[in-house]
Scaffold this motif. Structure first.
Motif, PDB file in Angstrom:
ATOM      1  N   ILE A   9       0.838  -1.195   0.000  1.00  0.00           N
ATOM      2  CA  ILE A   9       0.000   0.000   0.000  1.00  0.00           C
ATOM      3  C   ILE A   9       0.871   1.242   0.000  1.00  0.00           C
ATOM      4  N   THR A  10       0.287   2.353  -0.356  1.00  0.00           N
ATOM      5  CA  THR A  10       1.037   3.604  -0.467  1.00  0.00           C
ATOM      6  C   THR A  10       1.315   4.183   0.917  1.00  0.00           C
ATOM      7  N   PRO A  11       2.307   5.068   1.028  1.00  0.00           N
ATOM      8  CA  PRO A  11       2.560   5.715   2.322  1.00  0.00           C
ATOM      9  C   PRO A  11       1.338   6.462   2.854  1.00  0.00           C
ATOM     10  N   GLU A  12       0.579   7.103   1.957  1.00  0.00           N
ATOM     11  CA  GLU A  12      -0.592   7.841   2.411  1.00  0.00           C
ATOM     12  C   GLU A  12      -1.610   6.907   3.057  1.00  0.00           C
ATOM     13  N   GLU A  13      -1.805   5.728   2.456  1.00  0.00           N
ATOM     14  CA  GLU A  13      -2.726   4.762   3.032  1.00  0.00           C
ATOM     15  C   GLU A  13      -2.170   4.184   4.332  1.00  0.00           C
ATOM     16  N   ARG A  14      -0.881   3.956   4.371  1.00  0.00           N
ATOM     17  CA  ARG A  14      -0.261   3.344   5.549  1.00  0.00           C
ATOM     18  C   ARG A  14      -0.223   4.306   6.728  1.00  0.00           C
ATOM     19  N   TRP A  15       0.202   5.558   6.494  1.00  0.00           N
ATOM     20  CA  TRP A  15       0.528   6.423   7.622  1.00  0.00           C
ATOM     21  C   TRP A  15      -0.558   7.440   7.948  1.00  0.00           C
ATOM     22  N   GLY A  16      -1.394   7.822   6.997  1.00  0.00           N
ATOM     23  CA  GLY A  16      -2.441   8.797   7.276  1.00  0.00           C
ATOM     24  C   GLY A  16      -1.868  10.095   7.809  1.00  0.00           C
ATOM     25  N   GLU A  17      -2.409  10.571   8.928  1.00  0.00           N
ATOM     26  CA  GLU A  17      -1.929  11.800   9.550  1.00  0.00           C
ATOM     27  C   GLU A  17      -0.645  11.487  10.323  1.00  0.00           C
ATOM     28  N   LEU A  18       0.479  11.684   9.656  1.00  0.00           N
ATOM     29  CA  LEU A  18       1.738  11.246  10.238  1.00  0.00           C
ATOM     30  C   LEU A  18       2.058  11.941  11.551  1.00  0.00           C
ATOM     31  N   GLY A  19       1.764  13.215  11.631  1.00  0.00           N
ATOM     32  CA  GLY A  19       2.089  13.938  12.849  1.00  0.00           C
ATOM     33  C   GLY A  19       1.325  13.394  14.055  1.00  0.00           C
ATOM     34  N   LEU A  20       0.044  13.125  13.853  1.00  0.00           N
ATOM     35  CA  LEU A  20      -0.758  12.598  14.945  1.00  0.00           C
ATOM     36  C   LEU A  20      -0.318  11.186  15.308  1.00  0.00           C
ATOM     37  N   TYR A  21      -0.024  10.386  14.286  1.00  0.00           N
ATOM     38  CA  TYR A  21       0.386   9.003  14.544  1.00  0.00           C
ATOM     39  C   TYR A  21       1.734   8.974  15.244  1.00  0.00           C
ATOM     40  N   GLY A  22       2.667   9.789  14.750  1.00  0.00           N
ATOM     41  CA  GLY A  22       3.987   9.820  15.357  1.00  0.00           C
ATOM     42  C   GLY A  22       3.954  10.300  16.797  1.00  0.00           C
ATOM     43  N   ALA A  23       3.037  11.216  17.121  1.00  0.00           N
ATOM     44  CA  ALA A  23       2.951  11.735  18.483  1.00  0.00           C
ATOM     45  C   ALA A  23       2.563  10.631  19.465  1.00  0.00           C
ATOM     46  N   ARG A  24       1.772   9.663  19.012  1.00  0.00           N
ATOM     47  CA  ARG A  24       1.384   8.547  19.880  1.00  0.00           C
ATOM     48  C   ARG A  24       2.466   7.475  19.918  1.00  0.00           C
ATOM     49  N   GLY A  25       3.319   7.519  18.929  1.00  0.00           N
ATOM     50  CA  GLY A  25       4.367   6.514  18.834  1.00  0.00           C
ATOM     51  C   GLY A  25       3.981   5.410  17.871  1.00  0.00           C
ATOM     52  N   MET A  26       4.976   4.781  17.294  1.00  0.00           N
ATOM     53  CA  MET A  26       4.781   3.662  16.387  1.00  0.00           C
ATOM     54  C   MET A  26       5.823   2.607  16.713  1.00  0.00           C
ATOM     55  N   THR A  27       5.603   1.395  16.270  1.00  0.00           N
ATOM     56  CA  THR A  27       6.600   0.369  16.518  1.00  0.00           C
ATOM     57  C   THR A  27       7.885   0.729  15.763  1.00  0.00           C
ATOM     58  N   GLY A  28       8.998   0.190  16.234  1.00  0.00           N
ATOM     59  CA  GLY A  28      10.261   0.454  15.551  1.00  0.00           C
ATOM     60  C   GLY A  28      10.251  -0.030  14.118  1.00  0.00           C
ATOM     61  N   GLY A  29       9.568  -1.164  13.858  1.00  0.00           N
ATOM     62  CA  GLY A  29       9.466  -1.659  12.487  1.00  0.00           C
ATOM     63  C   GLY A  29       8.717  -0.703  11.596  1.00  0.00           C
ATOM     64  N   GLU A  30       7.614  -0.137  12.108  1.00  0.00           N
ATOM     65  CA  GLU A  30       6.868   0.855  11.336  1.00  0.00           C
ATOM     66  C   GLU A  30       7.714   2.103  11.106  1.00  0.00           C
ATOM     67  N   ALA A  31       8.505   2.486  12.098  1.00  0.00           N
ATOM     68  CA  ALA A  31       9.360   3.663  11.948  1.00  0.00           C
ATOM     69  C   ALA A  31      10.438   3.436  10.893  1.00  0.00           C
ATOM     70  N   LEU A  32      10.980   2.227  10.816  1.00  0.00           N
ATOM     71  CA  LEU A  32      11.940   1.908   9.756  1.00  0.00           C
ATOM     72  C   LEU A  32      11.285   2.079   8.391  1.00  0.00           C
TER      73      LEU A  32
END
Length: 201
Positions: A9-32
């Motif tokens: 899937i595309t980054p837009e579909e995967r990550w959505g609102e990146l700022g909001l998602y990043g603020a909550r944290g993501m797994t290290g694999g997702e961050a890679l």
């Protein structure tokens, strides 16, 4: 041949609102994966813009690629219609725009994989990752942990990381991340989730 459902899937579909998602944290694999996606998509406009669509179609049909990646994505229009898209005479319908974007990211990841492996491995020297811990601003103060930005040099996992990213295998990326942060010592579990990573691609 992969089916449309197998296409990353595309980054837009995967990550959505990146700022909001990043603020909550993501797994290290997702961050890679997020960091590699960001590098691969640098300065590429969205598919919804005329330039973004043109870039994708030219990239997908360049040289010997022909219409292979578009067909793999499930696009079934005639070659004449694809030529009209590429020349800007006709604009794809929204459902085909989505498939074009998916085809582009499938092709883009496959095309960049060898380059990223070599660059990150760096003749055995490896590449340093800057690990930014989860944002705890919304966590009750009594439950906050004292976490700082950590740095670690990764040498041996890059080939597997890039292969997992290229195939959109986030389960394997999380497993690889666990191996990477083991080198942080006793507090490695505190970095299972992160806000973002920094490394040179």
């Amino acid at each position: 041949m992969p089916t449309p459902a197998d296409i990353p899937i595309t980054p837009e579909e995967r990550w959505g609102e990146l700022g909001l998602y990043g603020a909550r944290g993501m797994t290290g694999g997702e961050a890679l994966a997020h960091t590699l996606d960001s590098a691969a998509g640098r300065r590429i406009p969205p598919v919804t813009t005329r330039r973004g669509l043109t870039v994708r179609l030219r990239y997908l049909t360049w040289g010997s690629r022909g219409n292979h990646w578009l067909r793999t994505a499930g696009i079934s229009v005639t070659g004449r219609t694809i030529n009209r898209w590429t020349s800007g005479v006709q604009r794809p319908r929204p459902d085909n725009l989505r498939l074009i974007d998916r085809a582009f990211w499938h092709c883009r990841r496959a095309s960049l994989a060898d380059h990223y492996k070599q660059r990150l491995w760096d003749d055995g020297r490896g590449s340093r990752i800057e690990i930014h811990p989860v944002d705890q601003r919304n966590v009750q103060s009594s439950r906050q942990r004292e976490l700082r930005v950590r740095n670690i040099n990764v040498r041996h996992e890059w080939q597997a990381v890039v292969d997992a990213w290229s195939s959109n295998d986030h389960g394997t990326l999380d497993e690889l991340w666990t191996r990477i942060v083991d080198d942080l010592g006793s507090d490695h579990h505190a970095y299972t989730y992160v806000s973002h990573l920094g490394f040179g691609v």
